[in-house]
Design a protein around this motif. Structure first.
Motif, PDB file in Angstrom:
ATOM      1  N   LEU A 195       8.138  32.006 -23.706  1.00 18.78           N
ATOM      2  CA  LEU A 195       9.110  31.642 -22.665  1.00 18.78           C
ATOM      3  C   LEU A 195      10.484  32.223 -22.974  1.00 18.78           C
ATOM      4  CD1 LEU A 195       8.047  27.912 -22.133  1.00 18.78           C
ATOM      5  CD2 LEU A 195       7.314  29.952 -20.878  1.00 18.78           C
ATOM      6  N   GLY A 196      10.516  33.293 -23.784  1.00 20.57           N
ATOM      7  CA  GLY A 196      11.791  33.937 -24.075  1.00 20.57           C
ATOM      8  C   GLY A 196      12.796  32.994 -24.722  1.00 20.57           C
ATOM      9  N   ARG A 197      12.305  32.201 -25.683  1.00 21.34           N
ATOM     10  CA  ARG A 197      13.143  31.201 -26.375  1.00 21.34           C
ATOM     11  C   ARG A 197      13.797  30.236 -25.389  1.00 21.34           C
ATOM     12  NH1 ARG A 197      13.117  32.765 -31.572  1.00 21.34           N
ATOM     13  NH2 ARG A 197      12.697  34.968 -31.942  1.00 21.34           N
ATOM     14  N   GLY A 198      13.076  29.941 -24.312  1.00 21.58           N
ATOM     15  CA  GLY A 198      13.569  28.990 -23.322  1.00 21.58           C
ATOM     16  C   GLY A 198      14.294  29.608 -22.156  1.00 21.58           C
ATOM     17  N   PHE A 199      14.654  30.891 -22.277  1.00 22.34           N
ATOM     18  CA  PHE A 199      15.425  31.525 -21.211  1.00 22.34           C
ATOM     19  C   PHE A 199      14.609  31.627 -19.922  1.00 22.34           C
ATOM     20  CE2 PHE A 199      17.466  34.942 -18.828  1.00 22.34           C
ATOM     21  CZ  PHE A 199      18.802  34.612 -18.970  1.00 22.34           C
ATOM     22  N   LEU A 200      13.304  31.840 -20.050  1.00 24.55           N
ATOM     23  CA  LEU A 200      12.458  31.972 -18.866  1.00 24.55           C
ATOM     24  C   LEU A 200      12.102  30.614 -18.275  1.00 24.55           C
ATOM     25  CD1 LEU A 200      10.193  34.855 -20.211  1.00 24.55           C
ATOM     26  CD2 LEU A 200      12.046  35.049 -18.544  1.00 24.55           C
ATOM     27  N   SER A 201      12.610  29.545 -18.898  1.00 27.51           N
ATOM     28  CA  SER A 201      12.474  28.202 -18.328  1.00 27.51           C
ATOM     29  C   SER A 201      13.729  27.791 -17.572  1.00 27.51           C
ATOM     30  CB  SER A 201      12.221  27.167 -19.439  1.00 27.51           C
ATOM     31  OG  SER A 201      11.100  27.501 -20.198  1.00 27.51           O
ATOM     32  N   GLY A 202      14.891  28.118 -18.140  1.00 24.95           N
ATOM     33  CA  GLY A 202      16.132  27.599 -17.568  1.00 24.95           C
ATOM     34  C   GLY A 202      17.175  28.622 -17.198  1.00 24.95           C
ATOM     35  N   GLY A 203      16.984  29.875 -17.591  1.00 26.81           N
ATOM     36  CA  GLY A 203      17.960  30.900 -17.266  1.00 26.81           C
ATOM     37  C   GLY A 203      19.280  30.696 -17.986  1.00 26.81           C
ATOM     38  N   ALA A 204      20.339  31.285 -17.434  1.00 24.94           N
ATOM     39  CA  ALA A 204      21.640  31.284 -18.104  1.00 24.94           C
ATOM     40  C   ALA A 204      22.188  29.877 -18.308  1.00 24.94           C
ATOM     41  CB  ALA A 204      22.632  32.130 -17.310  1.00 24.94           C
ATOM     42  N   LYS A 205      21.824  28.950 -17.430  1.00 21.80           N
ATOM     43  CA  LYS A 205      22.360  27.590 -17.576  1.00 21.80           C
ATOM     44  C   LYS A 205      21.839  26.893 -18.839  1.00 21.80           C
ATOM     45  CE  LYS A 205      19.115  24.805 -14.787  1.00 21.80           C
ATOM     46  NZ  LYS A 205      18.096  25.804 -14.440  1.00 21.80           N
ATOM     47  N   LEU A 206      20.755  27.430 -19.408  1.00 19.76           N
ATOM     48  CA  LEU A 206      20.248  26.888 -20.669  1.00 19.76           C
ATOM     49  C   LEU A 206      21.337  26.897 -21.734  1.00 19.76           C
ATOM     50  CD1 LEU A 206      17.795  26.148 -22.639  1.00 19.76           C
ATOM     51  CD2 LEU A 206      17.641  28.610 -23.033  1.00 19.76           C
ATOM     52  N   ILE A 207      22.151  27.950 -21.760  1.00 15.06           N
ATOM     53  CA  ILE A 207      23.172  28.093 -22.799  1.00 15.06           C
ATOM     54  C   ILE A 207      24.134  26.906 -22.804  1.00 15.06           C
ATOM     55  CG2 ILE A 207      24.990  29.611 -23.709  1.00 15.06           C
ATOM     56  CD1 ILE A 207      22.140  30.775 -23.750  1.00 15.06           C
ATOM     57  N   ASP A 208      24.457  26.397 -21.620  1.00 19.06           N
ATOM     58  CA  ASP A 208      25.410  25.294 -21.514  1.00 19.06           C
ATOM     59  C   ASP A 208      24.898  24.024 -22.182  1.00 19.06           C
ATOM     60  OD1 ASP A 208      26.993  27.008 -20.021  1.00 19.06           O
ATOM     61  OD2 ASP A 208      26.124  26.343 -18.116  1.00 19.06           O
ATOM     62  N   SER A 209      23.583  23.894 -22.273  1.00 21.66           N
ATOM     63  CA  SER A 209      23.009  22.665 -22.828  1.00 21.66           C
ATOM     64  C   SER A 209      22.762  22.747 -24.328  1.00 21.66           C
ATOM     65  CB  SER A 209      21.684  22.356 -22.120  1.00 21.66           C
ATOM     66  OG  SER A 209      20.715  23.348 -22.432  1.00 21.66           O
ATOM     67  N   LEU A 210      23.020  23.913 -24.942  1.00 25.97           N
ATOM     68  CA  LEU A 210      22.705  24.088 -26.363  1.00 25.97           C
ATOM     69  C   LEU A 210      23.820  23.578 -27.257  1.00 25.97           C
ATOM     70  CD1 LEU A 210      21.224  27.722 -26.280  1.00 25.97           C
ATOM     71  CD2 LEU A 210      20.026  25.530 -25.990  1.00 25.97           C
ATOM     72  N   SER A 211      23.434  23.009 -28.397  1.00 29.39           N
ATOM     73  CA  SER A 211      24.435  22.576 -29.371  1.00 29.39           C
ATOM     74  C   SER A 211      25.013  23.790 -30.098  1.00 29.39           C
ATOM     75  CB  SER A 211      23.794  21.627 -30.394  1.00 29.39           C
ATOM     76  OG  SER A 211      23.041  22.373 -31.342  1.00 29.39           O
ATOM     77  N   GLU A 212      26.152  23.587 -30.752  1.00 23.63           N
ATOM     78  CA  GLU A 212      26.804  24.694 -31.466  1.00 23.63           C
ATOM     79  C   GLU A 212      25.944  25.183 -32.632  1.00 23.63           C
ATOM     80  OE1 GLU A 212      29.388  26.431 -30.450  1.00 23.63           O
ATOM     81  OE2 GLU A 212      29.329  25.132 -28.699  1.00 23.63           O
ATOM     82  N   ILE A 242      17.101  38.504 -14.144  1.00 22.61           N
ATOM     83  CA  ILE A 242      15.655  38.490 -14.397  1.00 22.61           C
ATOM     84  C   ILE A 242      15.110  37.095 -14.125  1.00 22.61           C
ATOM     85  CG2 ILE A 242      13.865  38.711 -16.171  1.00 22.61           C
ATOM     86  CD1 ILE A 242      15.702  40.827 -17.505  1.00 22.61           C
ATOM     87  N   PHE A 243      15.809  36.087 -14.675  1.00 22.12           N
ATOM     88  CA  PHE A 243      15.345  34.713 -14.472  1.00 22.12           C
ATOM     89  C   PHE A 243      15.344  34.340 -12.998  1.00 22.12           C
ATOM     90  CE2 PHE A 243      16.364  30.266 -13.706  1.00 22.12           C
ATOM     91  CZ  PHE A 243      15.218  29.682 -14.218  1.00 22.12           C
ATOM     92  N   GLU A 244      16.361  34.727 -12.280  1.00 21.25           N
ATOM     93  CA  GLU A 244      16.446  34.355 -10.864  1.00 21.25           C
ATOM     94  C   GLU A 244      15.252  34.901 -10.081  1.00 21.25           C
ATOM     95  OE1 GLU A 244      18.347  32.095  -9.857  1.00 21.25           O
ATOM     96  OE2 GLU A 244      19.505  32.018 -11.719  1.00 21.25           O
ATOM     97  N   ARG A 245      14.824  36.091 -10.414  1.00 20.75           N
ATOM     98  CA  ARG A 245      13.671  36.679  -9.717  1.00 20.75           C
ATOM     99  C   ARG A 245      12.374  35.960 -10.108  1.00 20.75           C
ATOM    100  NH1 ARG A 245      14.223  43.123 -10.251  1.00 20.75           N
ATOM    101  NH2 ARG A 245      12.921  43.125  -8.379  1.00 20.75           N
ATOM    102  N   VAL A 246      12.245  35.624 -11.401  1.00 27.71           N
ATOM    103  CA  VAL A 246      11.078  34.847 -11.843  1.00 27.71           C
ATOM    104  C   VAL A 246      11.064  33.491 -11.137  1.00 27.71           C
ATOM    105  CG1 VAL A 246      10.010  33.690 -13.835  1.00 27.71           C
ATOM    106  CG2 VAL A 246      10.928  36.007 -14.088  1.00 27.71           C
ATOM    107  N   ASN A 247      12.228  32.859 -11.059  1.00 27.27           N
ATOM    108  CA  ASN A 247      12.337  31.546 -10.429  1.00 27.27           C
ATOM    109  C   ASN A 247      11.940  31.601  -8.949  1.00 27.27           C
ATOM    110  OD1 ASN A 247      13.005  28.765 -10.458  1.00 27.27           O
ATOM    111  ND2 ASN A 247      14.995  29.223  -9.548  1.00 27.27           N
ATOM    112  N   ALA A 248      12.368  32.661  -8.264  1.00 30.67           N
ATOM    113  CA  ALA A 248      12.031  32.798  -6.842  1.00 30.67           C
ATOM    114  C   ALA A 248      10.523  32.960  -6.653  1.00 30.67           C
ATOM    115  CB  ALA A 248      12.775  33.993  -6.247  1.00 30.67           C
ATOM    116  N   MET A 249       9.896  33.731  -7.527  1.00 29.18           N
ATOM    117  CA  MET A 249       8.453  33.906  -7.424  1.00 29.18           C
ATOM    118  C   MET A 249       7.721  32.605  -7.734  1.00 29.18           C
ATOM    119  SD  MET A 249       6.027  36.730  -9.265  1.00 29.18           S
ATOM    120  CE  MET A 249       4.251  36.745  -8.998  1.00 29.18           C
ATOM    121  N   ALA A 250       8.219  31.859  -8.727  1.00 27.30           N
ATOM    122  CA  ALA A 250       7.616  30.565  -9.083  1.00 27.30           C
ATOM    123  C   ALA A 250       7.658  29.608  -7.889  1.00 27.30           C
ATOM    124  CB  ALA A 250       8.334  29.962 -10.288  1.00 27.30           C
TER     125      ALA A 250
END
Length: 345
Positions: A210-227, A249-257
């Motif tokens: 899942l691309g270390r979670g990126f393919l689950s949540g996209g760029a917004k994943l970064i906001d939820s990560l601890s330092e 890339i994530f946005e296109r995957v999300n649209a297909m999902a």
């Protein structure tokens, strides 16, 4: 969707190991992706996974270091051990120096340490976590072969190994599985590594599907990560200079999902499942809901056209940043010295 899904079994490699067709990467429970998670919650997750039919559990002495193996050791008490296929790894020093070791004494000591922490008599699948470029792979494999003969490990694996290293290792003792990073946006292994594994009858274990979670949540994943999360300050694809392009890339995957009626993570995971019956992805998670979603990916059906479309979203020149920083020890640097020129110090 998820809990109605039966997790099939699969043969991993050609030496007899059978595992669940979906594994569970346990690293993030204890290390690298922020602070360690509460132990009771993680033991509950592990028990839930085994009950759901996900019995292939992946850890390493390097995760923590040691704490992830200790966690699994606790979770596997009370009769759970016989239900699971336990994979762990050795090779990266746990003293903070990040040196890679493959000499026989280190291999044996690492195995004994893992057996003790995991509280088991044997390890189902024992990987060399990274390849020691100072020691011929034949020397490392010789010691692993001895551990198989002694019953301390059942099967041997390599992680992040080059095609030539895999061939040399396999000539000493059959390799059951090669663990590598493989996902929609990490496909460099398809050129040499995957064909070599298939030629030799070696199973393929895909980490970070899942691309270390990126393919689950996209760029917004970064906001939820601890330092303390390594994705925030270590992995190039998550850094600000690469993030906005990768977000597309994530946005296109999300649209297909959305069109397929599944989550983006299920779509990305289904892509890996569809690579073949010799491939076992091991997504990691620390949440039961996310685990259930991952199981649900087994029910997602993709046509060849779907596969091609997904792949077009993350062509190599579209993905910004490497899998690891350039200094990291990955398969591209895993050549080892030829045997005749090597002398033990």
């Amino acid at each position: 969707m998820a809990m109605g899904t039966v997790v099939p079994r699969m043969k991993l490699g050609s030496q007899g190991l059978e595992v669940s067709a979906l594994g569970l990467g346990c690293m993030g429970m204890s290390a690298f992706y922020g602070p360690p998670k509460p132990e009771p919650d993680m033991i509950a997750l592990l028990h839930h996974a085994v009950t759901a039919g996900v019995t292939f559990l992946d850890t390493s002495d390097y995760y923590g270091p040691y704490t992830n193996e200790l966690l699994l050791g606790k979770a596997l008490q009370g009769g759970v051990r016989e239900e699971v296929q336990l994979a762990t790894k050795f090779g990266i020093s746990c003293d903070g120096k990040q040196e890679v070791h493959g000499d026989p004494a280190y291999v044996r000591a690492a195995c004994e340490g893992s057996l003790s922490r995991l509280r088991v008599d044997y390890i189902d699948l024992y990987y060399q976590h990274r390849i020691d470029t100072k020691v011929p792979i034949e020397v490392t494999m010789g010691e692993l072969k001895s551990l198989v003969e002694e019953g301390k490990i059942k099967y041997i694996g390599l992680s992040e190994a080059s095609a030539s290293t895999i061939r040399r290792a396999h000539a000493v003792h059959p390799i059951t599985a090669v663990q590598l990073e493989w996902s929609i946006w990490s496909r460099d292994v398809e050129e040499d590594i995957i064909p070599t594994c298939r030629e030799l009858g070696i199973g393929i274990v895909a980490y970070s599907p899942l691309g270390r979670g990126f393919l689950s949540g996209g760029a917004k994943l970064i906001d939820s990560l601890s330092e303390q999360d390594s994705r925030k300050n270590y992995f190039p694809r998550f850094q600000p200079e690469n993030l906005s392009k990768n977000a597309q890339i994530f946005e296109r995957v999300n649209a297909m999902a959305t069109r397929k009626g599944c989550t983006p993570s299920q779509l990305a995971l289904a892509w890996v499942h569809h690579q073949g019956r010799d491939v076992c992805p091991i997504p990691g998670t620390t949440k039961i809901d996310n685990f259930n979603q991952n199981v649900g990916a087994l029910s997602v059906k993709l046509t060849p056209e779907d596969m091609s479309e997904l792949e077009s979203y993350a062509a190599a020149d579209d993905v910004q940043g490497g899998r690891y920083p350039q200094t990291a020890n990955t398969w591209k640097y895993s050549e080892t010295p030829p045997l005749p020129s090597w002398r033990s110090k």
